[in-house]
Write a protein that holds these residues in place. Sequence first.
Motif, short mmCIF file in Angstrom:
data_model
loop_
_atom_site.label_atom_id
_atom_site.label_comp_id
_atom_site.label_asym_id
_atom_site.label_seq_id
_atom_site.Cartn_x
_atom_site.Cartn_y
_atom_site.Cartn_z
N THR A 118 31.90 54.42 23.01
CA THR A 118 30.62 54.49 22.22
C THR A 118 30.73 54.50 20.56
O THR A 118 32.09 55.14 20.14
N ALA A 119 29.86 53.90 20.00
CA ALA A 119 30.17 53.39 18.61
C ALA A 119 28.81 53.59 17.80
O ALA A 119 27.87 53.58 18.52
N GLN A 120 28.93 54.05 16.57
CA GLN A 120 27.77 54.38 15.75
C GLN A 120 27.53 52.94 15.12
O GLN A 120 28.60 52.33 14.18
N LEU A 128 13.74 44.75 20.60
CA LEU A 128 12.95 43.93 19.76
C LEU A 128 13.92 43.51 18.55
O LEU A 128 14.94 44.02 18.42
N PRO A 129 13.64 42.47 17.72
CA PRO A 129 14.84 41.86 16.55
C PRO A 129 14.84 43.04 15.56
O PRO A 129 15.67 42.95 14.97
N ARG A 130 14.08 44.20 15.48
CA ARG A 130 14.25 45.35 14.49
C ARG A 130 15.61 46.01 14.92
O ARG A 130 15.62 46.43 15.93
N THR A 131 16.48 46.39 13.80
CA THR A 131 17.37 47.12 14.07
C THR A 131 17.27 48.30 13.47
O THR A 131 16.77 48.43 12.23
N VAL A 132 17.95 49.48 14.03
CA VAL A 132 17.97 50.82 13.34
C VAL A 132 19.55 51.30 13.70
O VAL A 132 20.29 50.81 14.51
N GLN A 133 19.65 52.55 12.90
CA GLN A 133 21.05 52.99 13.15
C GLN A 133 21.09 53.92 14.38
O GLN A 133 19.92 54.59 14.43
N GLY A 134 21.87 53.72 15.14
CA GLY A 134 22.19 54.43 16.60
C GLY A 134 23.58 54.49 17.17
O GLY A 134 24.47 53.78 16.36
N THR A 154 22.25 51.68 24.33
CA THR A 154 22.03 51.98 23.08
C THR A 154 21.05 53.14 23.07
O THR A 154 20.37 53.42 24.06
N THR A 155 21.03 54.04 22.29
CA THR A 155 20.20 55.24 22.07
C THR A 155 18.67 54.97 21.65
O THR A 155 17.81 55.64 21.57
N HIS A 156 18.50 53.50 21.46
CA HIS A 156 16.97 53.25 21.16
C HIS A 156 16.55 51.95 22.01
O HIS A 156 15.56 51.25 21.64
N ASN A 157 17.06 51.98 23.14
CA ASN A 157 16.49 51.10 24.32
C ASN A 157 15.53 51.73 25.09
O ASN A 157 15.19 53.04 24.76
N ALA A 166 20.56 62.29 27.55
CA ALA A 166 20.66 61.32 28.73
C ALA A 166 21.62 60.13 28.42
O ALA A 166 22.27 59.87 29.27
N PHE A 167 21.51 59.72 26.99
CA PHE A 167 22.49 58.65 26.72
C PHE A 167 23.80 59.08 26.72
O PHE A 167 24.67 58.37 27.29
N ASP A 168 24.05 60.43 26.47
CA ASP A 168 25.27 60.97 26.30
C ASP A 168 25.88 60.94 27.81
O ASP A 168 27.14 60.61 27.98
N ARG A 169 25.12 61.66 28.60
CA ARG A 169 25.42 61.70 29.91
C ARG A 169 26.07 60.27 30.82
O ARG A 169 26.80 59.93 31.45
N ALA A 170 25.08 59.23 30.64
CA ALA A 170 25.25 57.89 30.91
C ALA A 170 26.44 57.43 30.48
O ALA A 170 27.02 56.67 31.28
#
Length: 184
Positions: A118-120, A128-134, A154-157, A166-170
């Motif tokens: 897992t990486a930040q 979408l093409p827009r990126t955010v920090q996650g 990813t945390t934003h999918n 849920a992301f952490d468990r997966a």
Amino acid sequence: MPLPFLTADRAFETTDDVALPFDNRDHWRRPYRPGPWRVGVAAILLLLASYVLFAAVIIALTDSPSEATVVFGIAVLVIAGALRLLRMGVWVCGRGVRRVGFLFTRTVSWEQVVAVRTAQQPVRWLGLPRTVQGQALTLVRQGRGPEDAQPLLTTHNADFLARGQAFDRAADAVEAWAAEYARG
């Protein structure tokens, strides 16, 4: 009609210390449930398909079978798209990890996996093409550097938007499979 790909295995949600609680590890499993965004869009598509099917019946009753066949075909395509949308995600088994996309499926055997971590990092928001920090769960393959690591989750999918636990468990479940089977 049961849809086995819609629900995750209940064993991933237990609090036991066993990371891989399955007898049959050669069966492909998704270690998480589909997110509400993905399920909501699929439900709307299936609702649209029901209207299109109803329109096909009305068109067929008006003695235009060729047009009814075309409309029925459109409904079948919408239903297939909704089911494929529900099937998208990361699947694991004893043979490897599989990333199912809308059009393509890529399978990587555990022998080719160097690391799963897992990486930040900047991630795409809902694909979408827009990126955010996650956060992203990345897969590093043999013969490729960490800069070529492809994100699995990813945390934003559509599965984990606003569902950090849920992301952490997966991510922990996929990392446990990698720790059990990967070379690295």
